[in-house]
Write a protein that holds these residues in place. Structure first.
Motif, PDB file in Angstrom:
ATOM      1  N   ARG A  14      -5.307   3.982   4.293  1.00 44.39           N
ATOM      2  CA  ARG A  14      -5.793   2.931   3.408  1.00 44.39           C
ATOM      3  C   ARG A  14      -5.620   1.585   4.100  1.00 44.39           C
ATOM      4  O   ARG A  14      -4.598   1.347   4.734  1.00 44.39           O
ATOM      5  CB  ARG A  14      -4.971   2.942   2.111  1.00 44.39           C
ATOM      6  N   ILE A  61      -1.728  -4.383   4.318  1.00 39.65           N
ATOM      7  CA  ILE A  61      -2.502  -4.425   3.068  1.00 39.65           C
ATOM      8  C   ILE A  61      -2.062  -5.618   2.221  1.00 39.65           C
ATOM      9  O   ILE A  61      -2.885  -6.399   1.739  1.00 39.65           O
ATOM     10  CB  ILE A  61      -2.316  -3.110   2.281  1.00 39.65           C
ATOM     11  N   HIS A  94      -9.527  -1.058  -4.721  1.00 42.64           N
ATOM     12  CA  HIS A  94      -9.089  -0.778  -3.358  1.00 42.64           C
ATOM     13  C   HIS A  94     -10.146  -1.125  -2.319  1.00 42.64           C
ATOM     14  O   HIS A  94      -9.995  -0.812  -1.159  1.00 42.64           O
ATOM     15  CB  HIS A  94      -8.703   0.686  -3.208  1.00 42.64           C
ATOM     16  N   ILE A 114      -2.082  -4.109  -4.661  1.00 44.64           N
ATOM     17  CA  ILE A 114      -1.383  -3.636  -3.465  1.00 44.64           C
ATOM     18  C   ILE A 114      -0.801  -2.237  -3.688  1.00 44.64           C
ATOM     19  O   ILE A 114      -0.865  -1.393  -2.804  1.00 44.64           O
ATOM     20  CB  ILE A 114      -0.242  -4.618  -3.084  1.00 44.64           C
ATOM     21  N   ALA A 115      -0.277  -1.986  -4.878  1.00 40.76           N
ATOM     22  CA  ALA A 115       0.436  -0.732  -5.151  1.00 40.76           C
ATOM     23  C   ALA A 115      -0.456   0.478  -4.885  1.00 40.76           C
ATOM     24  O   ALA A 115      -1.660   0.406  -5.073  1.00 40.76           O
ATOM     25  CB  ALA A 115       0.891  -0.725  -6.600  1.00 40.76           C
ATOM     26  N   PRO A 116       0.141   1.604  -4.452  1.00 42.58           N
ATOM     27  CA  PRO A 116      -0.654   2.817  -4.253  1.00 42.58           C
ATOM     28  C   PRO A 116      -1.321   3.213  -5.557  1.00 42.58           C
ATOM     29  O   PRO A 116      -0.734   3.061  -6.625  1.00 42.58           O
ATOM     30  CB  PRO A 116       0.379   3.858  -3.853  1.00 42.58           C
ATOM     31  N   ILE A 137       8.847   0.659  -0.926  1.00 41.40           N
ATOM     32  CA  ILE A 137       8.043   1.814  -1.307  1.00 41.40           C
ATOM     33  C   ILE A 137       8.752   3.075  -0.859  1.00 41.40           C
ATOM     34  O   ILE A 137       9.061   3.235   0.325  1.00 41.40           O
ATOM     35  CB  ILE A 137       6.646   1.793  -0.641  1.00 41.40           C
ATOM     36  N   VAL A 145       5.505   4.122   9.524  1.00 42.91           N
ATOM     37  CA  VAL A 145       4.046   3.973   9.684  1.00 42.91           C
ATOM     38  C   VAL A 145       3.412   3.485   8.377  1.00 42.91           C
ATOM     39  O   VAL A 145       2.632   2.536   8.351  1.00 42.91           O
ATOM     40  CB  VAL A 145       3.411   5.319  10.109  1.00 42.91           C
ATOM     41  N   GLY A 146       3.798   4.151   7.275  1.00 46.13           N
ATOM     42  CA  GLY A 146       3.263   3.776   5.964  1.00 46.13           C
ATOM     43  C   GLY A 146       3.676   2.362   5.591  1.00 46.13           C
ATOM     44  O   GLY A 146       2.884   1.583   5.069  1.00 46.13           O
ATOM     45  N   GLY A 147       4.934   2.004   5.887  1.00 46.54           N
ATOM     46  CA  GLY A 147       5.455   0.674   5.572  1.00 46.54           C
ATOM     47  C   GLY A 147       4.636  -0.394   6.281  1.00 46.54           C
ATOM     48  O   GLY A 147       4.215  -1.382   5.681  1.00 46.54           O
ATOM     49  N   ALA A 160      -6.974  -2.873   3.782  1.00 44.48           N
ATOM     50  CA  ALA A 160      -7.607  -3.821   2.866  1.00 44.48           C
ATOM     51  C   ALA A 160      -8.631  -4.686   3.574  1.00 44.48           C
ATOM     52  O   ALA A 160      -8.913  -5.792   3.154  1.00 44.48           O
ATOM     53  CB  ALA A 160      -6.540  -4.684   2.201  1.00 44.48           C
ATOM     54  N   ALA A 211       1.600  -0.109   7.391  1.00 45.10           N
ATOM     55  CA  ALA A 211       0.246  -0.150   6.827  1.00 45.10           C
ATOM     56  C   ALA A 211       0.238  -0.972   5.541  1.00 45.10           C
ATOM     57  O   ALA A 211      -0.655  -1.783   5.313  1.00 45.10           O
ATOM     58  CB  ALA A 211      -0.253   1.263   6.558  1.00 45.10           C
ATOM     59  N   TYR A 212       1.272  -0.777   4.710  1.00 40.41           N
ATOM     60  CA  TYR A 212       1.324  -1.526   3.451  1.00 40.41           C
ATOM     61  C   TYR A 212       1.607  -2.995   3.673  1.00 40.41           C
ATOM     62  O   TYR A 212       1.193  -3.848   2.900  1.00 40.41           O
ATOM     63  CB  TYR A 212       2.316  -0.891   2.465  1.00 40.41           C
ATOM     64  N   ASN A 232      -1.546   6.541   3.467  1.00 40.52           N
ATOM     65  CA  ASN A 232      -0.637   6.029   4.481  1.00 40.52           C
ATOM     66  C   ASN A 232       0.681   6.785   4.600  1.00 40.52           C
ATOM     67  O   ASN A 232       1.386   6.616   5.579  1.00 40.52           O
ATOM     68  CB  ASN A 232      -0.320   4.562   4.169  1.00 40.52           C
ATOM     69  N   PHE A 233       1.024   7.564   3.572  1.00 42.37           N
ATOM     70  CA  PHE A 233       2.350   8.178   3.600  1.00 42.37           C
ATOM     71  C   PHE A 233       2.296   9.681   3.843  1.00 42.37           C
ATOM     72  O   PHE A 233       1.576  10.411   3.156  1.00 42.37           O
ATOM     73  CB  PHE A 233       3.090   7.904   2.291  1.00 42.37           C
TER      74      PHE A 233
END
Lengths: 194, 313
Positions: free
Chosen positions: B188, A23, B85, A148-150, A44, A15-17, B190, A19-20, B140-141
């Motif tokens: 998060r 982004i 951000h 982009i990085a957290p 990540i 899910v996080g991947g 963009a 989302a990134y 997100n994580f």
């Protein structure tokens, strides 16, 4: 995202991947970098935590020389520049001021610049490099990756060499050997051996 | 008589008739926006009179809609409001809450970013605790949320609603001890939230979740009712001190579920407020605590329950 030949976001959390990935796409598009970056792999791992991006730029746009943006005409002791493209005009003027001094450079109107320097060859002036796109490009790429990085990953390292670049960020100090192994491994995924 | 929160949207022409009507019916106008030719009234009106207002508003092309969050002040807490951000999902969330009548304050934590290094300072904690509920917008994580949330919630006493990119049931699974509400799918991003699917639908879920949490809070309070209604105190204070007239704040007196935030300096006006006569010699100080707010130099009024004061005005 069609412009990149290769673009992957790898993460233990799907899910996080995902989302990134969205982004990164948005940010690269906003900063107009899609045409410049050829391959990009982002890894990540929130467990360590670690953010790593490795990539390759495409062939860079060539250097902009004075002859490309103006017609250079020799007129006795003077050289008259007839400006065709104003985009890099301010860089050109700065360069000429540095080379010949402000009192010898005259700009009677918006599209004309006159250099009063006896003994200067027109060909020599035509060859002057006005703008080098690679200088600002790498800055832009690193800025985009920071973006982009957290947030909060303040321990970071960036590396740019010829057409390759990587950006690594974490909260903790990381072991040098481990980093090198991970970076080399991810570079292999985009077809580069380092 | 039960007051229900509604929003009135209509033209500026003859809108004062609607304001008068709401007041005559025993309702309160909590917030009034005038935007060019339009007027938006966030108000609390008696349930049985909504149809009457609709009927009177019809020739004026006015529209009455239900707005579940009117009369609540919500803290939208984000780990950071860093410029790089932007655009923030917090902006979308805060804006969406406002469209359903809530007063939202955005709280950007000074050191809320990161996983291990995230924390909440005392001032932030106190400011958040002055609201009716806090909506935490996390990232997100899962791993990060699990790790950092205990630090961010430390000392928060108001109900918490957590959002993040992982699904709602994942959020429920990783947060321990449990909080009052969870909404997945908002992390998060963009870009501004524009798509109905996957973006606006989550905002709708979030509004429902917050409304549910606030209803629980209202029901809890109803068991031991407040000595005075916050909306009524707002009217009384404003009539006596003419605060709205002299202020440029969008909501010079903000109504909360069990209190009010009055945006005038505490040092100068606290005593005047305490001795303010509400009705038949009962002063504001008798039914409420007048406290200094942690937000600027404002005043925070906390209304005491009936069981403490034995007064009902």
């Amino acid at each position: 995202m069609k412009a990149l030949e290769y673009f992957e976001v790898e993460s233990p959390e799907p899910v996080g991947g995902e989302a990134y990935r969205a982004i990164a796409e948005h940010i690269l598009q906003d900063l107009d970098l899609l045409k410049v970056i050829g391959r990009l792999h982002i890894f990540i791992d929130p467990e360590i935590p670690l953010f790593l991006a490795v990539g390759l730029t495409r062939k860079l746009p060539r250097l902009v020389r004075l002859g490309d943006i103006a017609n250079v005409l020799a007129d006795g002791d003077r050289i008259v520049l007839d400006i065709a493209d104003e985009t890099h005009l301010s860089e050109m003027l700065t360069l000429l001021w540095d080379l010949y001094g402000r009192d010898r450079i005259d700009q009677p109107d918006r599209f004309t610049v006159v250099i009063s320097a006896a003994g200067t060859e027109a060909a020599e002036i035509e060859n002057l490099v006005v703008f080098d796109p690679s200088e600002s490009l790498y800055k832009d790429i690193i800025y985009a990756l920071q973006y982009i990085a957290p947030e909060g990953f303040k321990v970071r390292r960036e590396w740019v060499k010829e057409e390759q670049f990587f950006y690594i960020a974490s909260e903790n100090t990381l072991d040098e050997d481990v980093l090198q192994t991970i970076v080399a491994e991810k570079f292999r995924l985009i077809g580069v051996t380092v | 008589m039960t007051l229900v929160p509604v929003t009135y949207k209509g033209g500026i022409y003859r809108h004062d008739e609607i304001v008068d009507l709401i007041e005559d019916l025993g309702g309160y106008v909590v917030q009034k926006h005038t935007i060019a030719q339009d007027v938006i009234l966030q108000s609390l009106v008696p349930r049985e009179d909504i149809d009457l207002i609709r009927q009177i508003a019809r020739p004026l092309m006015g529209e009455v809609t239900e707005a579940p969050l009117v009369g609540a002040e919500i803290a939208v807490v984000s780990p950071s409001l860093e410029i790089h951000h932007l655009p923030h999902s917090s902006c979308d969330v805060a804006e969406y809450f406002r469209s359903v009548g809530a007063k939202t304050n955005m709280v950007g934590l000074a050191r809320g970013f990161g996983k291990r290094i995230a924390n909440l300072n005392i001032e932030e904690r106190d400011v958040i605790n002055e609201h009716d509920c806090a909506v935490f917008l996390l990232g997100n994580f899962e791993e990060c949320i699990r790790h950092k949330f205990p630090a961010l919630r430390r000392g928060i006493t108001v109900p918490i609603i957590v959002t993040g990119a992982p699904a709602t049931d994942r959020l429920r699974a990783i947060i321990d001890p449990p909080v009052e509400g969870y909404v997945g799918g908002i992390g998060r991003l963009a870009h501004r939230m524009k798509k109905q699917e996957g973006e606006i639908e989550h905002l709708d879920t979030l509004v429902d979740e917050v409304a549910r949490v606030l209803d629980t809070r209202r029901n809890e309070i109803a068991k031991d009712p407040l000595s005075a209604s916050p909306a009524r105190l707002m009217t009384v204070i404003d009539e006596a001190m003419q605060i709205t007239e002299a202020s440029t704040h969008p909501t010079p007196i903000t109504v909360q579920i069990a209190g009010l935030r009055v945006k005038i300096p505490y040092e100068t006006y606290a005593e005047t407020l305490r001795t303010l006569n509400i009705e038949e010699g009962i002063t504001l100080g008798d039914v409420a605590d007048v406290l200094p707010s942690r937000m600027r130099t404002y005043i925070w009024i906390k209304i005491r329950p009936f069981s403490e004061t034995n007064i009902m005005v």
